[in-house]
Design an enzyme around this catalytic site. Structure first.
Site, PDB file in Angstrom:
ATOM      1  N   ASP A   1     -14.962   3.831 136.760  1.00  0.00           N
ATOM      2  CA  ASP A   1     -14.958   3.299 135.391  1.00  0.00           C
ATOM      3  C   ASP A   1     -14.978   4.474 134.414  1.00  0.00           C
ATOM      4  O   ASP A   1     -15.715   5.447 134.591  1.00  0.00           O
ATOM      5  CB  ASP A   1     -16.172   2.393 135.152  1.00  0.00           C
ATOM      6  CG  ASP A   1     -16.014   1.550 133.900  1.00  0.00           C
ATOM      7  OD1 ASP A   1     -15.879   0.316 134.029  1.00  0.00           O
ATOM      8  OD2 ASP A   1     -16.026   2.125 132.785  1.00  0.00           O
ATOM      9  N   ILE A   2     -14.161   4.386 133.364  1.00  0.00           N
ATOM     10  CA  ILE A   2     -14.024   5.478 132.400  1.00  0.00           C
ATOM     11  C   ILE A   2     -15.277   5.648 131.534  1.00  0.00           C
ATOM     12  O   ILE A   2     -15.501   6.720 130.962  1.00  0.00           O
ATOM     13  CB  ILE A   2     -12.775   5.228 131.518  1.00  0.00           C
ATOM     14  CG1 ILE A   2     -12.205   6.521 130.980  1.00  0.00           C
ATOM     15  CG2 ILE A   2     -13.052   4.219 130.422  1.00  0.00           C
ATOM     16  CD1 ILE A   2     -10.812   6.375 130.383  1.00  0.00           C
TER      17      ILE A   2
ATOM     18  N   ASN B   1     -16.929 -10.001 135.026  1.00  0.00           N
ATOM     19  CA  ASN B   1     -16.939 -10.683 133.734  1.00  0.00           C
ATOM     20  C   ASN B   1     -15.663 -11.504 133.591  1.00  0.00           C
ATOM     21  O   ASN B   1     -14.584 -11.063 134.000  1.00  0.00           O
ATOM     22  CB  ASN B   1     -17.013  -9.657 132.607  1.00  0.00           C
ATOM     23  CG  ASN B   1     -18.281  -8.831 132.657  1.00  0.00           C
ATOM     24  OD1 ASN B   1     -19.362  -9.363 132.870  1.00  0.00           O
ATOM     25  ND2 ASN B   1     -18.163  -7.526 132.479  1.00  0.00           N
TER      26      ASN B   1
ATOM     27  N   GLU C   1     -13.313  -7.565 128.899  1.00  0.00           N
ATOM     28  CA  GLU C   1     -12.468  -6.738 128.020  1.00  0.00           C
ATOM     29  C   GLU C   1     -11.064  -6.582 128.574  1.00  0.00           C
ATOM     30  O   GLU C   1     -10.105  -6.492 127.811  1.00  0.00           O
ATOM     31  CB  GLU C   1     -13.109  -5.354 127.830  1.00  0.00           C
ATOM     32  CG  GLU C   1     -14.384  -5.410 126.998  1.00  0.00           C
ATOM     33  CD  GLU C   1     -15.115  -4.075 126.959  1.00  0.00           C
ATOM     34  OE1 GLU C   1     -14.560  -3.053 127.430  1.00  0.00           O
ATOM     35  OE2 GLU C   1     -16.249  -4.074 126.472  1.00  0.00           O
ATOM     36  N   VAL C   2     -10.949  -6.479 129.877  1.00  0.00           N
ATOM     37  CA  VAL C   2      -9.637  -6.262 130.497  1.00  0.00           C
ATOM     38  C   VAL C   2      -9.278  -7.511 131.310  1.00  0.00           C
ATOM     39  O   VAL C   2      -9.974  -7.836 132.286  1.00  0.00           O
ATOM     40  CB  VAL C   2      -9.645  -5.012 131.408  1.00  0.00           C
ATOM     41  CG1 VAL C   2      -8.266  -4.804 132.023  1.00  0.00           C
ATOM     42  CG2 VAL C   2     -10.071  -3.777 130.611  1.00  0.00           C
TER      43      VAL C   2
ATOM     44  N   HIS D   1     -11.468  -8.093 138.110  1.00  0.00           N
ATOM     45  CA  HIS D   1     -12.087  -6.905 138.695  1.00  0.00           C
ATOM     46  C   HIS D   1     -13.550  -7.155 138.971  1.00  0.00           C
ATOM     47  O   HIS D   1     -14.204  -7.937 138.293  1.00  0.00           O
ATOM     48  CB  HIS D   1     -11.950  -5.683 137.772  1.00  0.00           C
ATOM     49  CG  HIS D   1     -12.407  -5.913 136.363  1.00  0.00           C
ATOM     50  ND1 HIS D   1     -11.652  -6.588 135.438  1.00  0.00           N
ATOM     51  CD2 HIS D   1     -13.552  -5.563 135.714  1.00  0.00           C
ATOM     52  CE1 HIS D   1     -12.298  -6.637 134.282  1.00  0.00           C
ATOM     53  NE2 HIS D   1     -13.460  -6.030 134.426  1.00  0.00           N
TER      54      HIS D   1
ATOM     55  N   HIS E   1     -17.037  -4.915 139.030  1.00  0.00           N
ATOM     56  CA  HIS E   1     -17.760  -3.673 138.806  1.00  0.00           C
ATOM     57  C   HIS E   1     -18.738  -3.524 139.964  1.00  0.00           C
ATOM     58  O   HIS E   1     -19.473  -4.463 140.278  1.00  0.00           O
ATOM     59  CB  HIS E   1     -18.603  -3.734 137.531  1.00  0.00           C
ATOM     60  CG  HIS E   1     -17.839  -3.959 136.263  1.00  0.00           C
ATOM     61  ND1 HIS E   1     -17.652  -2.968 135.339  1.00  0.00           N
ATOM     62  CD2 HIS E   1     -17.237  -5.063 135.766  1.00  0.00           C
ATOM     63  CE1 HIS E   1     -16.970  -3.455 134.306  1.00  0.00           C
ATOM     64  NE2 HIS E   1     -16.704  -4.729 134.540  1.00  0.00           N
TER      65      HIS E   1
HETATM   66  P1  AMP Z   1     -14.843  -5.844 131.494  1.00  0.00           P
HETATM   67  O1  AMP Z   1     -15.623  -6.032 130.237  1.00  0.00           O
HETATM   68  O2  AMP Z   1     -15.535  -6.419 132.694  1.00  0.00           O
HETATM   69  O3  AMP Z   1     -13.422  -6.336 131.335  1.00  0.00           O
HETATM   70  O4  AMP Z   1     -14.830  -4.282 131.763  1.00  0.00           O
HETATM   71  C1  AMP Z   1     -13.714  -3.464 131.626  1.00  0.00           C
HETATM   72  C2  AMP Z   1     -14.126  -2.094 132.085  1.00  0.00           C
HETATM   73  O5  AMP Z   1     -12.969  -1.293 132.180  1.00  0.00           O
HETATM   74  C3  AMP Z   1     -15.106  -1.358 131.169  1.00  0.00           C
HETATM   75  O6  AMP Z   1     -16.277  -1.021 131.905  1.00  0.00           O
HETATM   76  C4  AMP Z   1     -14.339  -0.107 130.748  1.00  0.00           C
HETATM   77  O7  AMP Z   1     -15.148   1.044 130.645  1.00  0.00           O
HETATM   78  C5  AMP Z   1     -13.304   0.032 131.853  1.00  0.00           C
HETATM   79  N1  AMP Z   1     -12.075   0.718 131.488  1.00  0.00           N
HETATM   80  C6  AMP Z   1     -11.280   0.498 130.410  1.00  0.00           C
HETATM   81  N2  AMP Z   1     -10.216   1.305 130.431  1.00  0.00           N
HETATM   82  C7  AMP Z   1     -10.316   2.046 131.560  1.00  0.00           C
HETATM   83  C8  AMP Z   1      -9.511   3.078 132.156  1.00  0.00           C
HETATM   84  N3  AMP Z   1      -8.376   3.496 131.587  1.00  0.00           N
HETATM   85  N4  AMP Z   1      -9.937   3.632 133.313  1.00  0.00           N
HETATM   86  C9  AMP Z   1     -11.085   3.216 133.901  1.00  0.00           C
HETATM   87  N5  AMP Z   1     -11.867   2.245 133.400  1.00  0.00           N
HETATM   88  C10 AMP Z   1     -11.502   1.680 132.239  1.00  0.00           C
END
Ligand code: AMP
Length: 122
Positions: free
Chosen positions: A35-36, A93, A101-102, A106, A108
């Protein structure tokens, strides 16, 4: 009903090699990377290579091989990163209330320290 998959989400771009990642595991069905913005000493994202929005989308449509690959990867990664014995948390999530967010399914994997109680209120 699950929302439509957005092929321009950031994890789709990582899967296509358009954005770099720190790759930690890859097989036919799964990619895992750091995770970034890590929230714990170990913070790994495990994603299917297929186009799934969320856990319910994956659960409804994924093959047995894809489902197995996700959990095999989690087993491998928790051992490899030294958190299988000390413990870890798996989070997926989904949607607005889940603060996703994405919009690519996925997990975590969080570990490497005591993580406290499960939910915060913000
Ligand atoms: P979520 O809220 O579960 O969708 O979490 C999305 C996660 O993706 C967050 O913890 C971000 O820090 C992570 N994230 C976003 N962009 C990147 C990226 N380019 N590389 C790695 N992790 C990312």
């Amino acid at each position: 009903m699950a929302m439509a998959y957005d092929p321009n989400n950031i994890f789709a771009k990582i899967l296509r090699g358009e954005i770099p990642c720190k790759k930690l595991h890859e097989d036919e069905f799964v990619l895992a990377f750091a995770d970034i913005n890590p929230q714990a000493p170990v913070h790994i994202l495990v994603i299917p290579k297929g186009a799934y929005v969320s856990a319910q989308d994956f659960g409804a449509r994924a093959s047995a091989a894809e489902s197995q690959a996700i959990f095999r990867a989690i087993a491998h990664l928790t051992e490899q990163h030294g958190i299988a014995a000390t413990g870890y948390r798996l989070i997926s999530n989904a949607g607005v209330h889940g603060h996703q967010e994405v919009p690519h399914f996925h997990f975590h994997i969080l570990g490497g320290r005591a993580l406290g109680s499960m939910l915060t209120r913000s």
